[in-house]
Design a protein around this motif. Structure first.
Motif, PDB file in Angstrom:
ATOM      1  N   TRP A   1      -7.808   3.159  -2.102  1.00  0.00           N
ATOM      2  CA  TRP A   1      -6.880   2.017  -1.983  1.00  0.00           C
ATOM      3  C   TRP A   1      -7.671   0.703  -2.232  1.00  0.00           C
ATOM      4  CZ3 TRP A   1      -1.848   3.363  -2.306  1.00  0.00           C
ATOM      5  CH2 TRP A   1      -1.711   4.713  -2.053  1.00  0.00           C
TER       6      TRP A   1
ATOM      7  N   GLY B   1      -1.495   0.488  -5.040  1.00  0.00           N
ATOM      8  CA  GLY B   1      -2.952   0.145  -4.887  1.00  0.00           C
ATOM      9  C   GLY B   1      -3.133  -0.294  -3.186  1.00  0.00           C
ATOM     10  N   GLU B   2      -1.847  -0.512  -2.574  1.00  0.00           N
ATOM     11  CA  GLU B   2      -2.114  -0.905  -1.044  1.00  0.00           C
ATOM     12  C   GLU B   2      -1.533   0.022  -0.327  1.00  0.00           C
ATOM     13  OE1 GLU B   2      -1.076  -5.830  -1.712  1.00  0.00           O
ATOM     14  OE2 GLU B   2       0.371  -4.302  -1.233  1.00  0.00           O
ATOM     15  N   LEU B   3      -2.562   0.292   0.854  1.00  0.00           N
ATOM     16  CA  LEU B   3      -2.082   1.040   1.979  1.00  0.00           C
ATOM     17  C   LEU B   3      -1.544   0.186   3.209  1.00  0.00           C
ATOM     18  CD1 LEU B   3      -2.370   4.011   3.021  1.00  0.00           C
ATOM     19  CD2 LEU B   3      -4.422   3.442   4.076  1.00  0.00           C
TER      20      LEU B   3
ATOM     21  N   ALA C   1      -8.482   3.992   3.903  1.00  0.00           N
ATOM     22  CA  ALA C   1      -8.080   3.126   2.540  1.00  0.00           C
ATOM     23  C   ALA C   1      -9.237   3.268   1.664  1.00  0.00           C
ATOM     24  CB  ALA C   1      -7.713   1.635   2.768  1.00  0.00           C
TER      25      ALA C   1
ATOM     26  N   ARG D   1       1.479   5.296   2.574  1.00  0.00           N
ATOM     27  CA  ARG D   1       1.261   5.107   1.158  1.00  0.00           C
ATOM     28  C   ARG D   1       2.295   4.385   0.472  1.00  0.00           C
ATOM     29  NH1 ARG D   1      -1.337   8.348   4.572  1.00  0.00           N
ATOM     30  NH2 ARG D   1      -3.447   8.871   4.071  1.00  0.00           N
TER      31      ARG D   1
END
Length: 166
Positions: free
Chosen positions: A119, A84-86, A114, A72
């Motif tokens: 995400w 906001g990104e996995l 996600a 994460r």
């Protein structure tokens, strides 16, 4: 998650050694990483990764045939994930798992995580030598993000790919 005799699930501590050996076997044994690189120790150390990232395994006939590390944004093993990104790293499929859809199943599980966790995107870094992986990422809709490409300590150019999910 199970498909064609392959089950995707969280790694169990008793499988750490098998995951580490498989990861090193694929990265080093297939010529992606120099056996003298300090990165080999990180690839082998599943227990450390599991302490701050999620490790998924693909199991077929009781054997670990694939694995991926899910990190994460903002955690120790997230190299490139932004807010906001996995991110996923160290996707490996052993020879005994090839052709069974293991790589696709592992990446789809990451995409499902996600979406479930809200995400906005999934990101990854890949190496120029990882042609099979690149075909998989392209097929699943990941797009190259050239402005985020970077270089390993060895100078090897690394490619960043991204898939919007929400």
């Amino acid at each position: 998650m199970s498909d064609a005799g392959v089950t995707i699930r969280d790694v169990e501590p008793r499988e750490y050694a098998a995951v580490g050996a498989l990861t090193v076997d694929v990265y080093v044994g297939e010529g992606h990483v120099n056996p003298e690189s300090p990165y080999v120790a990180e690839l082998a150390d599943t227990a450390t990764r599991a302490a701050s990232a999620e490790i998924l395994v693909a199991v077929a006939d009781g054997d670990v045939v694939g694995s991926v590390t899910v990190a994460r944004a903002g955690t120790e093993f997230a190299d490139i994930a932004r807010e906001g990104e996995l991110e996923f790293r160290m996707l490996v499929v052993g020879k005994q798992g090839r052709g069974l859809g293991v790589g696709t199943a592992l990446v789809r599980k990451v995409i499902d995580i996600a979406r479930t966790e809200g995400w906005r995107a999934v990101v990854l870094t890949t190496m120029p030598t990882m042609l099979d992986a690149r075909r998989l990422y392209d097929r699943l809709g990941f797009e190259h993000v050239p402005e985020r490409d970077w270089k390993a300590m060895s100078g090897l150019p690394l490619t960043v790919m991204r898939l919007p999910v929400n």
